[in-house]
Scaffold this active site. Sequence first.
Site, PDB file in Angstrom:
ATOM      1  N   CYS A 181       0.735  -1.175  -0.006  1.00 21.99           N
ATOM      2  CA  CYS A 181      -0.045  -0.006   0.061  1.00 21.99           C
ATOM      3  C   CYS A 181       0.824   1.121   0.089  1.00 21.99           C
ATOM      4  O   CYS A 181       0.196   2.376  -0.226  1.00 21.99           O
ATOM      5  CB  CYS A 181      -1.031  -0.064   1.264  1.00 21.99           C
ATOM      6  SG  CYS A 181      -1.811  -1.477   1.341  1.00 21.99           S
ATOM      7  N   HIS A 212      -3.090   7.864   5.665  1.00 27.16           N
ATOM      8  CA  HIS A 212      -3.385   6.567   5.214  1.00 27.16           C
ATOM      9  C   HIS A 212      -4.808   6.078   5.439  1.00 27.16           C
ATOM     10  O   HIS A 212      -5.586   5.509   4.732  1.00 27.16           O
ATOM     11  CB  HIS A 212      -2.205   5.320   5.625  1.00 27.16           C
ATOM     12  CG  HIS A 212      -2.431   4.156   4.906  1.00 27.16           C
ATOM     13  ND1 HIS A 212      -2.221   3.951   3.607  1.00 27.16           N
ATOM     14  CD2 HIS A 212      -2.465   3.115   5.303  1.00 27.16           C
ATOM     15  CE1 HIS A 212      -2.356   2.885   3.263  1.00 27.16           C
ATOM     16  NE2 HIS A 212      -2.486   2.022   4.471  1.00 27.16           N
ATOM     17  N   HIS A 253      -9.958   1.262  -0.416  1.00 27.99           N
ATOM     18  CA  HIS A 253      -8.650   1.207  -0.149  1.00 27.99           C
ATOM     19  C   HIS A 253      -8.042   0.656  -1.598  1.00 27.99           C
ATOM     20  O   HIS A 253      -8.197  -0.367  -1.961  1.00 27.99           O
ATOM     21  CB  HIS A 253      -8.348   0.355   0.823  1.00 27.99           C
ATOM     22  CG  HIS A 253      -6.641   0.291   1.175  1.00 27.99           C
ATOM     23  ND1 HIS A 253      -5.754   0.826   0.273  1.00 27.99           N
ATOM     24  CD2 HIS A 253      -6.216  -0.073   2.455  1.00 27.99           C
ATOM     25  CE1 HIS A 253      -4.459   0.638   0.725  1.00 27.99           C
ATOM     26  NE2 HIS A 253      -4.533   0.107   1.889  1.00 27.99           N
TER      27      HIS A 253
END
Length: 422
Positions: free
Chosen positions: A168, A310, A347
């Site tokens: 990520c 995040h 996400h």
Amino acid sequence: MQNTRVVVTGLGVCSPNGVGVPAFKEAIESGKSGIRFYSELEKLNFSCQIGGMPLISEAVKAKYFTPLQLRNFNAAGILYGVAAGMEAWTDAGLKIDEENCDFDSGTIFGVGTLGVDKYRESIYKVDEGNTRRLGSTSVQQTMSSGVSAYLGGMLGLGNLVTSNSSACSTGTEAILLAYERIKNGKATRMLAGSTSDGGPYVWCGFDALRILPSKYNANPTQASRPMAADASGFVPGSGAGALVLETLESAQKRGAKIYAEIIGGTSNSGGQRQEGSMTAPNPIAVKRCITDALKDAQITAEEVDVINGHLTATSKDDLEIKNWSEALDRSGQEFPYINSLKGMTGHCLAASGSIECVASVLQLKHQFLFPNINLQQINPEILKVVSENRIPRSRMNLEFNILAKASFGFGDVNCCLIFKKI
């Protein structure tokens, strides 16, 4: 490093809530979600039957690929990456030389899982004994560097052409690596970004881990809830984001529009020690990543006006806020404004950092903050650290100078970039 200033002169995006920068900017300003229900996930007995995938029109495909290239083409991540990358290049006002190689320009375009649908299609053909029917492009659609290879050829790039992969953190890291290459005098401009496939064969592992929300299949746009008291897991997404970075001197010489300046950044790993693991961050490393980024940018913690976090809508959101607070030594009303794009996009895995950097640069350039949606009740643990008014829940006009963007990935890897208004 040389004293070379690096600026952003082009943006491109393929996001679940908007394909192309104009549509994406409108979506984030209005708090529009791109999360949808997918009947295929229901048929395959997924617990979480929702996700975010860009809606790519046939016109967009035809703009960047010939009919011959689209024959037997089944690699969504490459499609997303090419569309975002080419948009960014065009947005920067850069031309394409069809004859000569541009040795001053390159690309670092990251990937996570790429070409999964093409792999699946190929595996079936191989198992049926039809290897010769795979087609001539099966390799380039499935190799990890496929997206950078496509972009390198389409743009005639002669500098570094490669793909990074750090879960990520991939997209934010790609931009950092491109920034450092220009800063070190090894390139004049770099196309930086990342892409990620979506769908059942990418998202299945997360569904098996039971870290995706399963109670919102009938209300998909309500599912992704970063920083919320009732957050129940991240919604999987996909897409691509891209930025053109170049020296300030080059941008000024050709009269380019400038979105923002990158003034520093860093990446590190927590080594899966202390509280860190394959899936959880080591807080010591996260805080060090933030403070080292500030040092690299030669700014103080007090100068950070906005954080684009995040913040994935999991149980780790409050830990991220705590880490930011301790790294900056700021809390309550003194904490910077903070938001998360994932309420609108889910996400997007390897693409998340680059898409969120596009959103960050748009905020800085146009002096607004996009809302944290689906946030009726903020996690009380977060409110112990941050004043509620530092977490905007509607679009907000704000004059600000410095934005910090961080991404944290599986494998306990971290990356933080510092953007400045110019």
